[in-house]
Scaffold this motif. Sequence first.
Motif, PDB file in Angstrom:
ATOM      1  N   TRP A  15       0.833  -1.213   0.000  1.00 57.24           N
ATOM      2  CA  TRP A  15       0.000   0.000   0.000  1.00 57.24           C
ATOM      3  C   TRP A  15       0.864   1.258   0.000  1.00 57.24           C
ATOM      4  N   SER A  16       1.971   1.223   0.749  1.00 57.32           N
ATOM      5  CA  SER A  16       2.839   2.396   0.805  1.00 57.32           C
ATOM      6  C   SER A  16       3.459   2.695  -0.557  1.00 57.32           C
ATOM      7  N   VAL A  17       3.770   1.649  -1.310  1.00 59.72           N
ATOM      8  CA  VAL A  17       4.294   1.845  -2.663  1.00 59.72           C
ATOM      9  C   VAL A  17       3.222   2.461  -3.558  1.00 59.72           C
ATOM     10  N   MET A  18       2.000   1.978  -3.446  1.00 58.54           N
ATOM     11  CA  MET A  18       0.911   2.537  -4.243  1.00 58.54           C
ATOM     12  C   MET A  18       0.719   4.020  -3.957  1.00 58.54           C
ATOM     13  N   GLU A  19       0.867   4.408  -2.690  1.00 54.31           N
ATOM     14  CA  GLU A  19       0.662   5.806  -2.315  1.00 54.31           C
ATOM     15  C   GLU A  19       1.777   6.710  -2.840  1.00 54.31           C
ATOM     16  N   GLN A  20       2.938   6.142  -3.128  1.00 62.95           N
ATOM     17  CA  GLN A  20       4.056   6.942  -3.636  1.00 62.95           C
ATOM     18  C   GLN A  20       3.975   7.204  -5.137  1.00 62.95           C
ATOM     19  N   LEU A  21       3.091   6.499  -5.826  1.00 66.46           N
ATOM     20  CA  LEU A  21       3.030   6.614  -7.278  1.00 66.46           C
ATOM     21  C   LEU A  21       2.305   7.887  -7.699  1.00 66.46           C
ATOM     22  N   ASP A  22       2.803   8.527  -8.744  1.00 65.05           N
ATOM     23  CA  ASP A  22       2.148   9.712  -9.288  1.00 65.05           C
ATOM     24  C   ASP A  22       0.909   9.309 -10.079  1.00 65.05           C
ATOM     25  N   ASN A  23      -0.163  10.092  -9.884  1.00 64.21           N
ATOM     26  CA  ASN A  23      -1.399   9.898 -10.658  1.00 64.21           C
ATOM     27  C   ASN A  23      -1.934   8.470 -10.571  1.00 64.21           C
ATOM     28  N   PHE A  24      -1.827   7.884  -9.399  1.00 63.95           N
ATOM     29  CA  PHE A  24      -2.322   6.519  -9.197  1.00 63.95           C
ATOM     30  C   PHE A  24      -3.240   6.499  -7.984  1.00 63.95           C
ATOM     31  N   HIS A  25      -4.415   5.913  -8.167  1.00 65.89           N
ATOM     32  CA  HIS A  25      -5.358   5.779  -7.058  1.00 65.89           C
ATOM     33  C   HIS A  25      -5.714   4.306  -6.893  1.00 65.89           C
ATOM     34  N   PRO A  26      -5.703   3.791  -5.671  1.00 68.63           N
ATOM     35  CA  PRO A  26      -6.159   2.409  -5.457  1.00 68.63           C
ATOM     36  C   PRO A  26      -7.606   2.255  -5.936  1.00 68.63           C
ATOM     37  N   ASP A  27      -7.930   1.080  -6.431  1.00 69.55           N
ATOM     38  CA  ASP A  27      -9.315   0.848  -6.823  1.00 69.55           C
ATOM     39  C   ASP A  27     -10.057   0.145  -5.689  1.00 69.55           C
ATOM     40  N   ALA A  28     -11.337  -0.104  -5.900  1.00 72.88           N
ATOM     41  CA  ALA A  28     -12.153  -0.701  -4.839  1.00 72.88           C
ATOM     42  C   ALA A  28     -11.650  -2.091  -4.450  1.00 72.88           C
ATOM     43  N   SER A  29     -11.101  -2.825  -5.414  1.00 76.73           N
ATOM     44  CA  SER A  29     -10.556  -4.155  -5.103  1.00 76.73           C
ATOM     45  C   SER A  29      -9.361  -4.055  -4.164  1.00 76.73           C
ATOM     46  N   SER A  30      -8.567  -3.003  -4.317  1.00 76.17           N
ATOM     47  CA  SER A  30      -7.432  -2.787  -3.412  1.00 76.17           C
ATOM     48  C   SER A  30      -7.925  -2.640  -1.978  1.00 76.17           C
ATOM     49  N   TYR A  31      -8.960  -1.833  -1.797  1.00 76.72           N
ATOM     50  CA  TYR A  31      -9.523  -1.642  -0.459  1.00 76.72           C
ATOM     51  C   TYR A  31     -10.136  -2.943   0.060  1.00 76.72           C
ATOM     52  N   LEU A  32     -10.775  -3.685  -0.819  1.00 79.28           N
ATOM     53  CA  LEU A  32     -11.383  -4.950  -0.412  1.00 79.28           C
ATOM     54  C   LEU A  32     -10.328  -5.911   0.126  1.00 79.28           C
ATOM     55  N   HIS A  33      -9.202  -6.007  -0.558  1.00 78.06           N
ATOM     56  CA  HIS A  33      -8.170  -6.962  -0.164  1.00 78.06           C
ATOM     57  C   HIS A  33      -7.435  -6.532   1.107  1.00 78.06           C
ATOM     58  N   ILE A  34      -7.141  -5.236   1.236  1.00 85.13           N
ATOM     59  CA  ILE A  34      -6.429  -4.828   2.453  1.00 85.13           C
ATOM     60  C   ILE A  34      -7.369  -4.869   3.657  1.00 85.13           C
ATOM     61  N   LEU A  35      -8.648  -4.584   3.428  1.00 89.14           N
ATOM     62  CA  LEU A  35      -9.629  -4.747   4.498  1.00 89.14           C
ATOM     63  C   LEU A  35      -9.721  -6.215   4.904  1.00 89.14           C
ATOM     64  N   GLY A  36      -9.714  -7.110   3.910  1.00 96.91           N
ATOM     65  CA  GLY A  36      -9.735  -8.539   4.191  1.00 96.91           C
ATOM     66  C   GLY A  36      -8.484  -9.004   4.923  1.00 96.91           C
ATOM     67  N   THR A  37      -7.354  -8.355   4.649  1.00101.72           N
ATOM     68  CA  THR A  37      -6.108  -8.699   5.352  1.00101.72           C
ATOM     69  C   THR A  37      -6.235  -8.393   6.840  1.00101.72           C
ATOM     70  N   TYR A  38      -6.748  -7.213   7.159  1.00100.90           N
ATOM     71  CA  TYR A  38      -6.921  -6.855   8.574  1.00100.90           C
ATOM     72  C   TYR A  38      -8.001  -7.714   9.232  1.00100.90           C
ATOM     73  N   LEU A  39      -9.009  -8.086   8.473  1.00 97.75           N
ATOM     74  CA  LEU A  39     -10.032  -8.993   9.000  1.00 97.75           C
ATOM     75  C   LEU A  39      -9.413 -10.334   9.362  1.00 97.75           C
ATOM     76  N   SER A  40      -8.644 -10.912   8.449  1.00100.32           N
ATOM     77  CA  SER A  40      -8.053 -12.226   8.707  1.00100.32           C
ATOM     78  C   SER A  40      -7.011 -12.165   9.819  1.00100.32           C
ATOM     79  N   ALA A  41      -6.427 -10.973  10.050  1.00100.00           N
ATOM     80  CA  ALA A  41      -5.460 -10.800  11.135  1.00100.00           C
ATOM     81  C   ALA A  41      -6.120 -10.351  12.434  1.00100.00           C
ATOM     82  N   SER A  42      -7.450 -10.229  12.423  1.00 95.73           N
ATOM     83  CA  SER A  42      -8.231  -9.821  13.610  1.00 95.73           C
ATOM     84  C   SER A  42      -7.824  -8.439  14.124  1.00 95.73           C
ATOM     85  N   ASP A  43      -7.493  -7.537  13.200  1.00 95.54           N
ATOM     86  CA  ASP A  43      -7.127  -6.162  13.563  1.00 95.54           C
ATOM     87  C   ASP A  43      -8.305  -5.257  13.217  1.00 95.54           C
TER      88      ASP A  43
END
Length: 270
Positions: free
Chosen positions: A136-164
């Motif tokens: 995610w930090s690499v994605m945020e460093q990119l010029d003119n790049f925005h995460p898509d909804a799937s990106s949010y879905l997967h990182i949200l799922g990562t925190y869910l599976s890690a119980s965070d």
Amino acid sequence: LYTLVATRHDGEPLTVILETYNEMLTRQIKPNACTYKTMILALCERDREVDRVLTQLQARIKRRRAAGLNLSLDQNHLVTLRKEENFGSAMLIFEAAQTLFRTKDHKLISLGSSVYNALLRSCMLHSNTDAAVRVWSVMEQLDNFHPDASSYLHILGTYLSASDIDSAKDVFADFLAAANEGRLHWQTRISDDKTSHVLADETRAGKARVTQMLVWIKMVEAYFKAHDPQSAIGLLEQMMDSKAGLHYSETDVPPPCPAVYTAFIRGFVE
């Protein structure tokens, strides 16, 4: 490499592909960005296959053990699959790409949303929040790049599976803010989407609406895993109060679909 990946059968290990890639390095043939993209996508796809088969094998072993049947073949298969290091290899190649591919002013070059989403999906499968934060930090460093909804879905799922749950809530809040501020990339409407998907219309792809809904469902699941059904009910109330209708926009609260109620039933049962 691309041909080997394209012709690989589902379920087939990446042995030949990895041998070819390693032979390139041995012969000092420098990989380019396309090579790295191909390898990361192949490794992440294989990672998803292994995760699916492991889940099936574990369920079958449980049934066979209850029936008093021999487990040796399934257990050996389980051990073999667990030895594959697809996710670790994908992250190593990802890190190598960050050091090699930069513009003249040393800014990162994008590997494409498909690569980042594949990596985040594997982070979710392995409950690896550190790797997800790195991607995610690499994605945020990119010029003119925005995460898509799937990106949010997967990182949200990562925190869910890690119980965070706290990080999951932060991601969900950022997803809503990004949607309202127009910072989200949504899948564009393909020519046959309107006829093939009930949620599609002339303004928006059905797949975009599905992904938006899945993010809300994932947050419901996160609340249940955190033993906070009241907050999950609060999300459901927002969805039930929504006036958006079937063709909701990216800034709307989506109305509940059957999968939402399934998540609630599963949450209360578990």
